[in-house]
Motif scaffolding. Structure first.
Motif, PDB file in Angstrom:
ATOM      1  N   GLN A 175      58.909  62.732  57.188  1.00  0.00           N
ATOM      2  CA  GLN A 175      58.262  62.459  58.465  1.00  0.00           C
ATOM      3  C   GLN A 175      56.867  61.857  58.314  1.00  0.00           C
ATOM      4  OE1 GLN A 175      60.098  62.917  61.317  1.00  0.00           O
ATOM      5  NE2 GLN A 175      61.653  63.377  59.770  1.00  0.00           N
ATOM      6  N   ASN A 176      56.340  61.823  57.095  1.00  0.00           N
ATOM      7  CA  ASN A 176      54.984  61.315  56.871  1.00  0.00           C
ATOM      8  C   ASN A 176      54.960  60.291  55.747  1.00  0.00           C
ATOM      9  OD1 ASN A 176      53.118  63.200  58.621  1.00  0.00           O
ATOM     10  ND2 ASN A 176      54.590  64.558  57.620  1.00  0.00           N
ATOM     11  N   VAL A 177      55.902  59.353  55.796  1.00  0.00           N
ATOM     12  CA  VAL A 177      56.005  58.372  54.725  1.00  0.00           C
ATOM     13  C   VAL A 177      54.758  57.505  54.641  1.00  0.00           C
ATOM     14  CG1 VAL A 177      57.134  56.623  56.167  1.00  0.00           C
ATOM     15  CG2 VAL A 177      57.554  56.649  53.695  1.00  0.00           C
ATOM     16  N   HIS A 178      54.034  57.352  55.751  1.00  0.00           N
ATOM     17  CA  HIS A 178      52.813  56.537  55.743  1.00  0.00           C
ATOM     18  C   HIS A 178      51.709  57.180  54.903  1.00  0.00           C
ATOM     19  CE1 HIS A 178      52.453  59.453  59.019  1.00  0.00           C
ATOM     20  NE2 HIS A 178      51.145  59.375  58.878  1.00  0.00           N
ATOM     21  N   ARG A 179      51.816  58.477  54.635  1.00  0.00           N
ATOM     22  CA  ARG A 179      50.823  59.178  53.814  1.00  0.00           C
ATOM     23  C   ARG A 179      51.289  59.346  52.377  1.00  0.00           C
ATOM     24  NH1 ARG A 179      50.048  64.797  56.422  1.00  0.00           N
ATOM     25  NH2 ARG A 179      48.802  65.025  54.526  1.00  0.00           N
ATOM     26  N   LEU A 180      52.458  58.823  52.066  1.00  0.00           N
ATOM     27  CA  LEU A 180      53.107  59.138  50.798  1.00  0.00           C
ATOM     28  C   LEU A 180      52.381  58.522  49.610  1.00  0.00           C
ATOM     29  CD1 LEU A 180      55.527  60.864  50.184  1.00  0.00           C
ATOM     30  CD2 LEU A 180      56.946  58.823  50.167  1.00  0.00           C
ATOM     31  N   ASP A 181      51.974  59.367  48.683  1.00  0.00           N
ATOM     32  CA  ASP A 181      51.417  58.947  47.400  1.00  0.00           C
ATOM     33  C   ASP A 181      51.715  60.054  46.396  1.00  0.00           C
ATOM     34  OD1 ASP A 181      49.337  60.995  47.445  1.00  0.00           O
ATOM     35  OD2 ASP A 181      48.254  59.714  48.849  1.00  0.00           O
ATOM     36  N   PRO A 182      51.537  59.828  45.092  1.00  0.00           N
ATOM     37  CA  PRO A 182      51.912  60.847  44.095  1.00  0.00           C
ATOM     38  C   PRO A 182      51.252  62.204  44.316  1.00  0.00           C
ATOM     39  CG  PRO A 182      51.513  58.735  43.033  1.00  0.00           C
ATOM     40  CD  PRO A 182      51.102  58.571  44.464  1.00  0.00           C
ATOM     41  N   GLN A 183      49.990  62.220  44.725  1.00  0.00           N
ATOM     42  CA  GLN A 183      49.287  63.490  44.913  1.00  0.00           C
ATOM     43  C   GLN A 183      49.844  64.267  46.102  1.00  0.00           C
ATOM     44  OE1 GLN A 183      47.663  60.462  44.508  1.00  0.00           O
ATOM     45  NE2 GLN A 183      47.382  60.879  42.315  1.00  0.00           N
ATOM     46  N   TYR A 184      50.095  63.546  47.190  1.00  0.00           N
ATOM     47  CA  TYR A 184      50.645  64.196  48.377  1.00  0.00           C
ATOM     48  C   TYR A 184      52.040  64.735  48.101  1.00  0.00           C
ATOM     49  CZ  TYR A 184      52.734  64.556  53.041  1.00  0.00           C
ATOM     50  OH  TYR A 184      53.392  64.996  54.151  1.00  0.00           O
ATOM     51  N   LEU A 185      52.865  63.939  47.418  1.00  0.00           N
ATOM     52  CA  LEU A 185      54.219  64.374  47.117  1.00  0.00           C
ATOM     53  C   LEU A 185      54.216  65.600  46.213  1.00  0.00           C
ATOM     54  CD1 LEU A 185      57.249  63.899  47.354  1.00  0.00           C
ATOM     55  CD2 LEU A 185      57.089  62.300  45.436  1.00  0.00           C
TER      56      LEU A 185
END
Length: 406
Positions: free
Chosen positions: A211-221
């Motif tokens: 639901q938050n693909v726009h925030r997706l980066d290695p740290q967030y994941l």
């Protein structure tokens, strides 16, 4: 000479001597190509709105193939087949660049195997074209591969056949005995059994990243993963039974790409082939294990499932694992008849475990049985197959004597 005659003459000249030919599906891409051509001062260019069929028709009329060919795969149901037909009208020296809308690693690798120099994802920009095409050297820049992990999918012919049991214990063995880092992704959006088998709780991380693909980066994941130990991590969700579940498969592809950059293996527990995320899992999987029991229904479903997986553009390597999830011994399809029905031999068959598996699953632990033909030994064989290792055998008496003398 009239304007119409001049344009026709110019078009015929372009068809004869164009060094850069492009067929694209939309005006925005066409304009980006024209800006690139002007900035690079390329003299012999032919750009048109069209698809792979239009490119084939155009190239079949030319006496010589161009130096560069860019073709848009928009609307192509079978891109690999279409590019195969295109190769028949091209000289081997043509440097082909494919253009598409899917950020699909499996398709990208398959295209490279066909001889395509690069695969670009829309929207096309002048900067992207400059990084790809080296006009001064007359070549497409060499694609360099980063070392990434492998996505491994596990799918069953029916519920309760043992997909999660096999996949999860294989992940445990790889992290505990071979020191690989494994991300286990449970695709059952309503809540699979992986978390209870591990003795952990889901944090709905899979749903959050989708639901938050726009925030997706290695740290967030990484923050959405639940750690079982230092090497085994789980990504899952447990949506309410009455909730409306709508996901976009392309966002899941981005999740898998990031996971493969951080883990040796990404295990994808596909609870059902009709799962909205199953297609993306099969498209990016390097290997797929299909788990089945020896029943007539499973044999039929196995054929359908194999056809569904191997008919995709990715065409991952597939293997069939037979499992006996219950104690029934009568009425099973014989191994030879099962192999004949599905058109291949099973990679391995797991035998029924009366007690150890049930106790281990309830306690969230690894099975403790140690029989030579037991479940744990079967897991080791599958792990050796996956990693390419040779199964270790008991040392001979001579080798033991040699060790004692050291």
């Amino acid at each position: 000479m009239s304007t119409i005659e001049f344009n026709l003459t110019k078009a015929r000249s372009a068809m004869r001597v164009a060094e850069f030919i492009a067929f694209v599906a939309d005006k925005d891409t066409e304009q980006a190509l024209k800006r690139f051509v002007l900035e690079e001062a390329m003299p012999h260019v032919y750009i048109a709105i069209g698809n792979v069929d239009d490119a084939i028709a155009h190239l079949s009329k030319l006496e010589r193939s161009p130096q560069f060919l860019l073709v848009d795969l928009h609307g192509s149901a079978m891109p690999l087949s279409d590019l195969g037909r295109l190769s028949e009208v091209c000289e081997p020296s043509v440097q082909v660049i494919a253009l598409g809308e899917r950020n699909d690693v499996g398709l990208f690798r398959s295209l490279l195997k066909l001889g395509v120099r690069d695969y670009l994802v829309k929207p096309l920009t002048v900067e992207l074209l400059k990084r790809t095409v080296n006009v001064s050297q007359g070549s497409v820049n060499q694609v360099s591969f980063a070392r990434t992990g492998k996505a491994i999918a596990f799918a069953g012919t029916r519920g309760g056949v043992g997909v999660t049991t096999i996949a999860l214990n294989l992940a445990r063995y790889l992290t505990g005995e071979t020191h690989r880092r494994v991300a286990y992704v449970d695709l059952n959006l309503g809540g699979g059994s992986a978390n209870s088998m591990l003795g952990i709780q889901s944090n709905n991380g899979l749903w959050e990243v989708l639901q938050n693909v726009h925030r997706l980066d290695p740290q967030y994941l990484e923050r959405t993963l639940v750690a079982k130990d230092q090497r085994l991590f789980v990504l899952s969700t447990e949506q309410d039974f009455d909730s409306t579940i709508a996901v976009v498969p392309t966002t899941f592809q981005r999740v898998l790409e990031l996971l493969c950059n951080s883990f040796h293996y990404v295990f994808l527990d596909v609870d059902c082939a009709r799962n909205p995320l199953a297609g993306a899992a099969f498209d990016l999987a390097k290997r797929v294990y299909v788990v089945s029991d020896r029943s007539v229904h499973s044999a039929r479903q196995c054929v359908r499932l194999l056809r569904h997986i191997e008919g995709r553009d990715n065409n991952p390597q597939t293997s069939v694992l037979l499992n006996s999830p219950n104690a029934t011994t009568q009425g099973k399809v014989q191994p030879g008849d099962f192999a004949e029905a599905i058109g291949r031999t099973a990679l391995h068959e797991f035998h029924f475990e009366q007690k150890s598996l049930q106790v281990a699953e309830n306690l969230g632990e690894r099975p403790k049985e140690k029989s030579p033909n037991g479940f744990n030994q079967s897991i080791i064989r599958i792990a050796d197959d996956l990693t390419g290792q040779i199964t270790k055998t008991e040392p001979s008496l001579l080798s033991k004597v040699a060790l004692w003398r050291k």
